[in-house]
Design an enzyme around this catalytic site. Structure first.
Site, short mmCIF file in Angstrom:
data_model
loop_
_atom_site.label_atom_id
_atom_site.label_comp_id
_atom_site.label_asym_id
_atom_site.label_seq_id
_atom_site.Cartn_x
_atom_site.Cartn_y
_atom_site.Cartn_z
N LYS A 86 26.13 118.04 84.15
CA LYS A 86 26.20 117.69 82.85
C LYS A 86 24.84 117.49 82.27
O LYS A 86 24.46 118.32 81.14
CB LYS A 86 26.93 116.40 82.44
N ARG A 162 33.89 107.03 79.14
CA ARG A 162 34.14 107.24 80.52
C ARG A 162 35.33 106.29 81.23
O ARG A 162 35.76 106.46 82.31
CB ARG A 162 32.99 106.58 81.18
N ARG A 197 20.09 116.13 94.76
CA ARG A 197 19.54 116.05 93.39
C ARG A 197 18.11 115.21 93.62
O ARG A 197 18.06 114.20 94.37
CB ARG A 197 20.39 115.50 92.30
N ARG A 225 17.93 109.45 93.45
CA ARG A 225 18.65 108.33 92.69
C ARG A 225 19.57 107.40 93.81
O ARG A 225 19.98 107.83 94.75
CB ARG A 225 20.04 108.78 91.62
N ARG A 236 31.98 107.11 93.06
CA ARG A 236 31.85 107.44 91.64
C ARG A 236 33.10 108.58 91.30
O ARG A 236 33.73 108.53 90.46
CB ARG A 236 30.52 108.10 91.44
P1 AP5 Z 1 23.27 117.20 86.95
O1 AP5 Z 1 22.98 117.98 85.88
O2 AP5 Z 1 22.11 116.25 87.46
O3 AP5 Z 1 24.67 116.66 87.12
P2 AP5 Z 1 25.50 115.48 86.11
O4 AP5 Z 1 26.75 115.94 85.85
O5 AP5 Z 1 24.25 115.17 84.89
O6 AP5 Z 1 25.40 114.32 87.28
P3 AP5 Z 1 25.44 112.67 87.06
O7 AP5 Z 1 25.31 112.16 88.56
O8 AP5 Z 1 24.14 112.35 86.32
O9 AP5 Z 1 26.78 112.36 86.22
P4 AP5 Z 1 27.16 110.97 86.36
O10 AP5 Z 1 28.27 111.27 85.39
O11 AP5 Z 1 27.79 110.46 87.88
O12 AP5 Z 1 25.83 110.06 86.26
P5 AP5 Z 1 25.66 109.25 84.72
O13 AP5 Z 1 24.03 109.06 84.84
O14 AP5 Z 1 26.49 109.62 83.52
O15 AP5 Z 1 23.47 118.04 88.37
C1 AP5 Z 1 23.62 117.63 89.79
C2 AP5 Z 1 22.80 118.37 90.81
O16 AP5 Z 1 23.27 119.51 90.87
C3 AP5 Z 1 21.23 118.51 90.37
O17 AP5 Z 1 20.33 118.48 91.59
C4 AP5 Z 1 21.33 120.09 89.77
O18 AP5 Z 1 20.14 120.57 89.87
C5 AP5 Z 1 22.27 120.60 90.38
N1 AP5 Z 1 23.07 121.58 89.87
C6 AP5 Z 1 23.58 121.54 88.37
N2 AP5 Z 1 24.30 122.60 88.15
C7 AP5 Z 1 24.46 123.35 89.06
C8 AP5 Z 1 25.01 124.48 89.45
N3 AP5 Z 1 25.62 125.33 88.50
N4 AP5 Z 1 24.97 125.07 90.67
C9 AP5 Z 1 24.20 124.54 91.62
N5 AP5 Z 1 23.67 123.39 91.36
C10 AP5 Z 1 23.57 122.65 90.26
O19 AP5 Z 1 26.05 107.73 85.33
C11 AP5 Z 1 25.45 106.96 86.36
C12 AP5 Z 1 26.28 105.65 86.27
O20 AP5 Z 1 25.81 104.74 85.14
C13 AP5 Z 1 27.61 105.45 86.70
O21 AP5 Z 1 28.17 105.82 88.05
C14 AP5 Z 1 28.11 103.99 85.90
O22 AP5 Z 1 27.78 102.96 86.91
C15 AP5 Z 1 27.08 103.94 84.72
N6 AP5 Z 1 27.57 104.61 83.54
C16 AP5 Z 1 26.98 105.78 82.80
N7 AP5 Z 1 27.97 106.04 81.62
C17 AP5 Z 1 28.81 104.89 81.63
C18 AP5 Z 1 29.69 104.62 80.65
N8 AP5 Z 1 30.15 105.29 79.57
N9 AP5 Z 1 30.74 103.66 81.18
C19 AP5 Z 1 30.53 102.85 82.27
N10 AP5 Z 1 29.56 103.04 82.91
C20 AP5 Z 1 28.69 104.22 82.89
#
Ligand code: AP5
Length: 278
Positions: A86, A162, A197, A225, A236
């Site tokens: 994402k 979410r 990552r 992270r 997750r």
């Molecule tokens: P990356 O682009 O970083 O992936 P992402 O989908 O952004 O992953 P996140 O882990 O950030 O998503 P998340 O939803 O778990 O975390 P968030 O920060 O929102 O890519 C991942 C890796 O793959 C990278 O190394 C990249 O280089 C590689 N990659 C990407 N595309 C690729 C491809 N096509 N091919 C190969 N490699 C690739 O949330 C974190 C925490 O915050 C949650 O667990 C929760 O505790 C809290 N939180 C956030 N929002 C809420 C909410 N709305 N409500 C409640 N809790 C929340």
């Protein structure tokens, strides 16, 4: 000569009067049918297909009302499991379409870093891979979405909603989502993506030790992270799978599934196909 001309004007006015009432009635009906906010949002598509300039104006008004008065930009949600890509895609989308990118994960991590009240409350949940309780995040997001930059440029909402109650809160607030993108990737690939990552805290760049290796000169400052360990990622993933089916029904008319298994540029091409239609 003045007499006959005045006479003709009177006749013309009498002939045109019913037409005038018809137009006013038409306008009145179209506005009054917008009154309840839920049917307003659902009716926007039918307004869209009707031809004519006045119809276009109506559509714009309809969307603006749903977005809080004077919004011009689109509201796009990007969803998908942890590490689906994402954040990686958001950078590309932002560059091409100019949306404001709002990531609840980034907002929460920044609050944890700054040790704010929100950060102190959220930290434990995030470290264990659990969702932060909705009441800590919903008002913050709703408030952010009313800011001028979002109304002007449109918004790419990443990581929200979410949970079903967050989706419901968006609908209740009249926030009309124009696209709900869901990136799909198998779980085992996600674990590999998450574990490898690394983030650059200075530039915000997202690297992967194998798929997008960082340049030598930034390696020492990269961050791994705390929730990017295999057990946390699996937790997750479990949370994601338990929530998503309760979220999508709120957006069923605007959902677009994206195969996220290809290279980042290939995934972006799929997303472009859909966003170009906005
Ligand atoms: P990356 O682009 O970083 O992936 P992402 O989908 O952004 O992953 P996140 O882990 O950030 O998503 P998340 O939803 O778990 O975390 P968030 O920060 O929102 O890519 C991942 C890796 O793959 C990278 O190394 C990249 O280089 C590689 N990659 C990407 N595309 C690729 C491809 N096509 N091919 C190969 N490699 C690739 O949330 C974190 C925490 O915050 C949650 O667990 C929760 O505790 C809290 N939180 C956030 N929002 C809420 C909410 N709305 N409500 C409640 N809790 C929340």
């Amino acid at each position: 000569m003045a007499g006959p001309r005045r006479g003709r004007s009177l006749v013309a006015a009498l002939l045109l009067a019913p037409l005038l009432f018809f137009r006013l009635d038409d306008v009145f009906t179209s506005f009054s049918s917008r009154a309840p906010s839920t049917s307003l949002r659902r009716s926007s598509e039918s307004v869209l297909v009707a031809p004519g300039k006045q119809t276009g104006q109506r559509l714009q008004l309809t969307l603006c009302q749903a977005r809080g008065g004077d919004a011009k930009g689109s509201l796009v949600v990007i969803a998908g499991p942890p590490a689906a890509g994402k954040g990686t895609q958001c950078e590309k989308i932002k560059d091409k379409y100019g949306f404001v990118h709002i990531s609840t994960g980034d907002i929460l991590r920044e609050n944890v870093k700054q040790e704010t009240d929100l950060g102190l409350k959220a930290k434990g949940y995030m470290d264990s891979g659990a969702l932060v309780p909705s009441e800590l995040i919903v008002d913050l997001v709703k408030d952010r979405l009313t800011k001028d930059d979002v109304k002007e440029k449109g918004c790419l909402l990443d990581g929200f909603p979410r949970a079903p109650d967050q989706a419901e809160a968006m609908v209740d607030a009249g926030l009309k989502v124009e696209k709900f993108l869901v990136i799909k990737v198998p779980d085992d690939t996600l674990v590999e993506r998450g574990c490898g990552r690394r983030l650059d805290p200075e530039t915000g760049e997202i690297y992967h030790l194998k798929f997008r290796p960082p340049p030598e000169e930034v390696v020492d400052r990269l961050v791994h992270r705390s929730d990017d360990q295999e057990d946390k990622i699996r937790e997750r993933l479990k949370n994601y799978h338990s929530q998503i089916d309760g979220i999508t029904p709120f957006f069923k008319d605007v959902i677009y599934e994206v195969d996220g298994t290809g290279k980042p540029d290939q995934v972006f091409e799929i997303i472009e196909e859909d966003l170009d239609k906005l």
